[in-house]
Design an enzyme around this catalytic site. Structure first.
Site, mmCIF file in Angstrom:
data_model
loop_
_atom_site.group_PDB
_atom_site.id
_atom_site.type_symbol
_atom_site.label_atom_id
_atom_site.label_comp_id
_atom_site.label_asym_id
_atom_site.label_seq_id
_atom_site.Cartn_x
_atom_site.Cartn_y
_atom_site.Cartn_z
ATOM 1 N N PRO A 139 -9.127 0.967 -8.102
ATOM 2 C CA PRO A 139 -9.224 0.045 -9.243
ATOM 3 C C PRO A 139 -7.841 -0.419 -9.704
ATOM 4 C CG PRO A 139 -10.594 1.986 -9.581
ATOM 5 C CD PRO A 139 -9.759 2.270 -8.375
ATOM 6 N N GLU A 140 -7.756 -1.697 -10.057
ATOM 7 C CA GLU A 140 -6.489 -2.226 -10.562
ATOM 8 C C GLU A 140 -6.445 -2.074 -12.081
ATOM 9 O OE1 GLU A 140 -4.790 -5.502 -8.636
ATOM 10 O OE2 GLU A 140 -6.030 -5.323 -6.842
ATOM 11 N N LYS B 202 -2.643 2.197 -13.987
ATOM 12 C CA LYS B 202 -3.875 2.770 -13.454
ATOM 13 C C LYS B 202 -4.172 4.147 -14.044
ATOM 14 C CE LYS B 202 -3.123 0.136 -9.222
ATOM 15 N NZ LYS B 202 -3.044 0.146 -7.741
ATOM 16 N N ARG C 90 7.587 7.283 -16.466
ATOM 17 C CA ARG C 90 7.804 7.046 -15.036
ATOM 18 C C ARG C 90 7.108 5.779 -14.536
ATOM 19 N NH1 ARG C 90 4.277 11.829 -14.338
ATOM 20 N NH2 ARG C 90 2.289 11.174 -13.407
ATOM 21 N N ASN D 260 -3.559 -4.400 -5.000
ATOM 22 C CA ASN D 260 -3.517 -5.222 -3.807
ATOM 23 C C ASN D 260 -4.001 -6.650 -4.044
ATOM 24 O OD1 ASN D 260 -2.765 -5.329 -1.134
ATOM 25 N ND2 ASN D 260 -4.789 -4.806 -0.356
ATOM 26 N N ARG E 197 -0.966 -0.908 2.362
ATOM 27 C CA ARG E 197 -2.194 -1.638 2.052
ATOM 28 C C ARG E 197 -2.181 -2.959 2.804
ATOM 29 N NH1 ARG E 197 -4.474 -0.143 -2.796
ATOM 30 N NH2 ARG E 197 -6.290 -1.299 -2.029
#
Length: 275
Positions: free
Chosen positions: A2-3, A52, A124, A164, A260
């Site tokens: 999932p984005e 995410k 991060r 992606n 990817r």
């Protein structure tokens, strides 16, 4: 995987369903039993998303505990109306009230953390287009890098939440060759990519779809059938390998970048076309 728009939408929906309520928290699978026992029967006060990563905040602000969730490639978090049914499958965590329940299956991470741990995750990660973050640091980092822009956009330490599909689509919309080193991307184009991500990803939060085609390229405008895909949404190049580009008719190609599949139009994104 999932984005970012999916995680922000999930945070919104979980907040609307459970925030301000005492929540029963369990781990039918057993792998989150100790964490669930700490927060079971407490109030879910808030939810948060960064890229995410999803955070569910339980308990008073002075002693807040967070469930840190990263869905990874296979995770699913489904909200259903109550009363809760008997769990099926490998349910890592269940949230439940009298009126609704949510089951988390297959996440990469489901861990109870405190404020310090949560802050370390944020520190991060790069800026998130959906959070309204300042992109200055990310844009400077890209402008100094020899790494291809297609790889940089997928690096969550550079920009958080871009996956992606959005990577492929914003590079197409910018007419940018995915192999272009970050330092060779015109600063105006780079700022435009960020602005495009802000617009497209917030649209994804509202609709639950990845839609990236401009109005003049939508199915009705072009007299073409709508896209049929489990991911939904109208796109230019993502998962369209071998199909003609809507703009020039060239076959969409794919290759691997950042582990990817990368999709692009070799004509519309040809290096010689870039200004």
């Amino acid at each position: 995987m999932p984005e970012g728009h999916t995680i922000h939408r999930l945070a919104r929906d979980l907040h609307a369903t459970f925030a301000g309520r005492v929540v029963e928290v369990s781990s039918p699978q057993g792998r989150f039993s100790s964490g669930a026992a700490v927060i079971d029967g407490t109030v879910l006060h808030t939810t948060d998303a960064h890229g995410k990563h999803l955070f569910l905040g339980f308990g008073a602000a002075t002693e807040r505990r967070w469930v840190h969730v990263h869905l990874g490639l296979y995770g699913k978090f489904r909200i259903s109306p109550g009363p809760a049914e008997q769990p099926w499958g490998e349910v890592r965590m269940r949230l439940a009230t009298a009126t609704a329940y949510a089951d988390l299956r297959g996440p990469t991470r489901c861990q109870l953390v405190d404020d310090t741990d949560k802050l370390a995750v944020h520190e991060r990660l790069g800026p998130d287009p959906i959070r309204g973050d300042d992109p200055a640091h990310a844009l400077r980092r890209i402008s100094r890098s020899r790494t291809p822009i297609a790889v940089l956009l997928m690096d969550q330490k550079v920009m958080a939440g871009v996956g992606n599909a959005y990577r492929a689509e914003v590079l197409f919309r910018a007419g940018l060759d995915p192999a272009t080193p970050g330092r060779d991307v015109d600063p105006v184009v780079l700022s435009g990519i960020w602005a495009d991500l802000v617009q497209l990803m917030n649209h994804g939060v509202r609709t639950g779809r990845i839609d990236t085609v401009r109005p003049e390229h939508e199915p009705d405008a072009m007299g073409r059938p709508p896209r049929v895909d489990a991911h939904g949404g109208e796109v230019y190049v993502y998962r369209r390998t071998g199909l003609p580009c809507f703009l020039c008719g060239t076959e969409i190609r794919t290759r691997e970048a950042a582990a990817r599949n990368l999709f692009w139009c070799p004509n519309c994104q040809e290096p010689s076309r870039q200004q």
